[in-house]
Write an enzyme that holds these catalytic residues in place. Sequence first.
Site, short mmCIF file in Angstrom:
data_model
loop_
_atom_site.label_atom_id
_atom_site.label_comp_id
_atom_site.label_asym_id
_atom_site.label_seq_id
_atom_site.Cartn_x
_atom_site.Cartn_y
_atom_site.Cartn_z
N ASN A 256 -10.29 -2.92 2.42
CA ASN A 256 -9.94 -2.97 1.00
C ASN A 256 -11.22 -2.82 0.17
O ASN A 256 -12.32 -2.90 0.72
CB ASN A 256 -9.31 -4.32 0.64
CG ASN A 256 -7.81 -4.36 0.92
OD1 ASN A 256 -7.19 -3.34 1.20
ND2 ASN A 256 -7.24 -5.54 0.85
N HIS B 241 0.83 -1.22 0.00
CA HIS B 241 0.00 0.00 0.00
C HIS B 241 0.86 1.27 0.00
O HIS B 241 0.51 2.27 0.61
CB HIS B 241 -0.94 0.03 1.20
CG HIS B 241 -1.96 -1.07 1.20
ND1 HIS B 241 -3.23 -0.91 0.71
CD2 HIS B 241 -1.89 -2.35 1.64
CE1 HIS B 241 -3.90 -2.06 0.86
NE2 HIS B 241 -3.11 -2.94 1.41
FE1 HDE Z 1 -2.61 -4.90 5.40
N1 HDE Z 1 -0.80 -4.15 5.87
N2 HDE Z 1 -1.99 -6.73 5.92
N3 HDE Z 1 -4.36 -5.71 4.75
N4 HDE Z 1 -3.24 -3.12 4.82
C1 HDE Z 1 -0.40 -2.87 5.71
O1 HDE Z 1 0.77 -1.63 7.34
C2 HDE Z 1 -0.92 -7.00 6.67
C3 HDE Z 1 -4.71 -7.02 4.79
C4 HDE Z 1 -4.48 -2.77 4.41
O2 HDE Z 1 -3.21 3.42 3.96
C5 HDE Z 1 0.94 -2.60 6.33
O3 HDE Z 1 1.22 0.55 7.77
C6 HDE Z 1 -0.88 -8.39 7.03
C7 HDE Z 1 -6.11 -7.18 4.57
C8 HDE Z 1 -4.52 -1.38 4.05
O4 HDE Z 1 -1.60 3.25 5.44
C9 HDE Z 1 1.33 -3.95 6.94
C10 HDE Z 1 -1.99 -8.93 6.43
C11 HDE Z 1 -6.58 -5.91 4.37
C12 HDE Z 1 -3.23 -0.90 4.27
C13 HDE Z 1 0.13 -4.80 6.60
C14 HDE Z 1 -2.67 -7.90 5.74
C15 HDE Z 1 -5.48 -5.01 4.48
C16 HDE Z 1 -2.46 -2.01 4.76
C17 HDE Z 1 1.93 -1.95 5.40
C18 HDE Z 1 -2.51 -10.34 6.41
C19 HDE Z 1 -8.01 -5.50 4.04
C20 HDE Z 1 -2.73 0.50 4.02
C21 HDE Z 1 2.01 -0.49 5.81
C22 HDE Z 1 -2.24 -11.21 7.07
C23 HDE Z 1 -8.90 -5.61 5.14
C24 HDE Z 1 -3.01 1.41 5.16
C25 HDE Z 1 1.30 -0.42 7.06
C26 HDE Z 1 -2.57 2.80 4.83
C27 HDE Z 1 -1.12 -1.90 5.13
C28 HDE Z 1 0.07 -6.07 7.01
C29 HDE Z 1 -3.82 -8.13 4.97
C30 HDE Z 1 -5.64 -3.60 4.31
C31 HDE Z 1 2.63 -4.54 6.48
C32 HDE Z 1 0.17 -9.07 7.86
C33 HDE Z 1 -6.90 -8.48 4.60
C34 HDE Z 1 -5.72 -0.61 3.52
O5 HDE Z 1 1.46 -3.86 8.32
#
Ligand code: HDE
Length: 715
Positions: free
Chosen positions: A155, A82
Amino acid sequence: MSEQLKKATHIDVDEKSKLKDLEEFREYPEGQFLTTDQGVRVSETDMSLKAGERGPTLLEDFHFREKLTHFDHERIPERIVHARGTGAHGYFECYESMAEYTMASFLQEAGKKTPVFVRFSTVVGFRGSADTVRDARGFATKFYTEDGNYDLVGNNIPVFFIQDAIKFPDLVHSIKPEPDDEMPQASAAHDTFWDFVASHPENAHMIMWVLSDRGIPRSYRMMQGFGVNTFRFVNKQGKGRFVKFHWIPKLGVHSLVWDEAQKIAGKDPDYHRRDLYEAIEEGHYPEYELGVQIIEEEDEHKFDFDLLDATKIVPEEQVPLKIIGKLTLTSKPDNFFAEVEQVAFCPANVVPGIDFTNDPLLQGRLFSYLDTQLIRLGGPNFHEIPINRPLAPYHNNQRDGYHRMTINKGKSAYFPNTVGNGDPRPASREEHGYVHYTEKVEGKKIRARSDSFKDFFSQATLFWNSMTEPEKEHIVKAFHFEVGKVKSLEIRQRIADMFANVDPELGRMIAEGVSVKVPEAKAPQKKSRLDKSPALSQANKVPDTIESRKVAILAANGVNASHVEQLLKLLKEKGASAKVVSMTQGTLRGSGGGEVMVDKSYETTASVLFDAVFVPGGRESVEALKSQGSAVHFINEAFRHCKPIAATGEGVELLKASSIKGVKLSGEGEKGLVSDRGVVTAAETGDFGQFFEAFRKAIAQHRHWDREKKEMVPA
Ligand code: HDE
């Protein structure tokens, strides 16, 4: 509650509170002297201090050193996923009290407004990548509530690739550019990703969504948002219920077409960012309603899937959406870095009334966000950065660390203490203390997946069966693109075989497009209880509005200025707008006198940047347009992308001179208004209002897929 405690806990939050809170940190340069970071006025900033006019620069030039040093340290790591995003401020308004279900303060009263900051993003691309790539989109909302910050980090697709967070690094490593040559950028169309997919059948449902039109939204303002994981609402009595969150855009759910998305990535890589900011500036505030699906705990096992499995939706036909409020985005950030880059969302940021479930994807997410932010934002004090600071006051015994801003008073930094009167002290549930939901959990420590998580295809099939024919065609073409770019024939074969489990026809069509063997038809492993879920098709979500749509008007000298004027006026009344596009910028002479200002030349714009095209009459203008390759191409391309096209008077002749085919045009027998699959023409205009209404309807429809078969049109 003591008076002192009341004072300490009670704050009044309204929709403007966060913007006011940020004011303390805004810097206004107007009328100010240039100074160093120490506030010393600078008398010269173009020449460094040197020993002699041609001599070396002196170390004592503190202004030079400060300026260069700060510049050298301007960059911070981009988000691991992201990275490319954009954000806006706004507010959430609650429609009705949800006290029966949750004690979340922002959901207690109808009319209650809570400030929010939203960040939209793509997932895979680097920070400088294009907006219109095929990908899921992030939709993260920070609610600055009285009881602290609540982050709904969602999402635009309601399911996810994997079921367990431990697979996240594998997934992301496979989809990011390949490690040896760092290609391709912001794209899943390469071997490592499809190798990963073929090894993980749990991906099937998410892949269907990403390869559908949802993967290429027309606008951040025209896509849904989903919490994805199952969360829990908890009311004052401590009763818990499962909850799924949905954002529903008021403008409907609309997409680009793939050829268009790729062209926009070159013509305007900032397309979605620009669209969001232009809409806000023009007063078309993006609006999304919040819907919830609430499920009683007793019903947890009544479904044909596991509620804790993030690769599954809860079909709206089984648990209807309850619409509980509305999000409105009202202003751009003042400074992109300070706000959009530094904002830190975390699904673990919850407030009393909202709790977690044992979804193994969610459990991993609860750890990962804060962890990654510690390195990205350089230490444990990023909650003090203005955009992240809650409006609710915070007091605790956490101390020190890089960039600490708070000046904690008093001697004690521990609990319990007597020297500090026992403060800050824990709050009871009545005092809005967060009490974790008391869920009974038992089991053996084990690395295993429940059998209830092992149905990988039934909802992928449900999604496929719920699509209209054009939507299905888009999915097949997307497979041909993505898998066709995979070099390994073995991986291509595994993908065709895997998706034959979703639908044998789909497996066949994939195989035929990427030159591998047609998989043998297999009996479905498990069927969803529903044959179709109409809520899954975008085609069923088209509201009758053209608000904020953009129309191109093709014109040259001698254009019928009255038609241009009338169209502009009528579009404006409906909240839409138009730009006059011509060979060069400047002013055009109208056929019956008058002038028309040109907004864009063919060099500075393209049909892909508009929702619809209009060709007004005027003999001289249309003759010129007919001889301009760019004008003819504009029409062909808009037609190929199934966009509404309209023409009045001689304008119809430009359409005839283009390559568009298979639609009926005015003047062929009928000289009055003819509206055929999004092509609206009137060789003799008659009632302009009537013509406009037909064009308006065609624009509201967004795309006219029934023309798609005629895509032989060269463009
Ligand atoms: Fe994320 N995700 N994600 N994700 N995600 C990040 O956090 C993670 C997942 C989502 O505008 C990271 O600050 C893991 C689902 C958004 O700043 C990180 C898993 C959904 C954003 C991270 C998921 C999301 C992130 C990277 C699964 C939809 C951007 C930067 C196991 C519900 C937020 C940060 C923004 C960002 C980890 C899966 C949505 C690496 C471990 C499912 C919208 O922490």
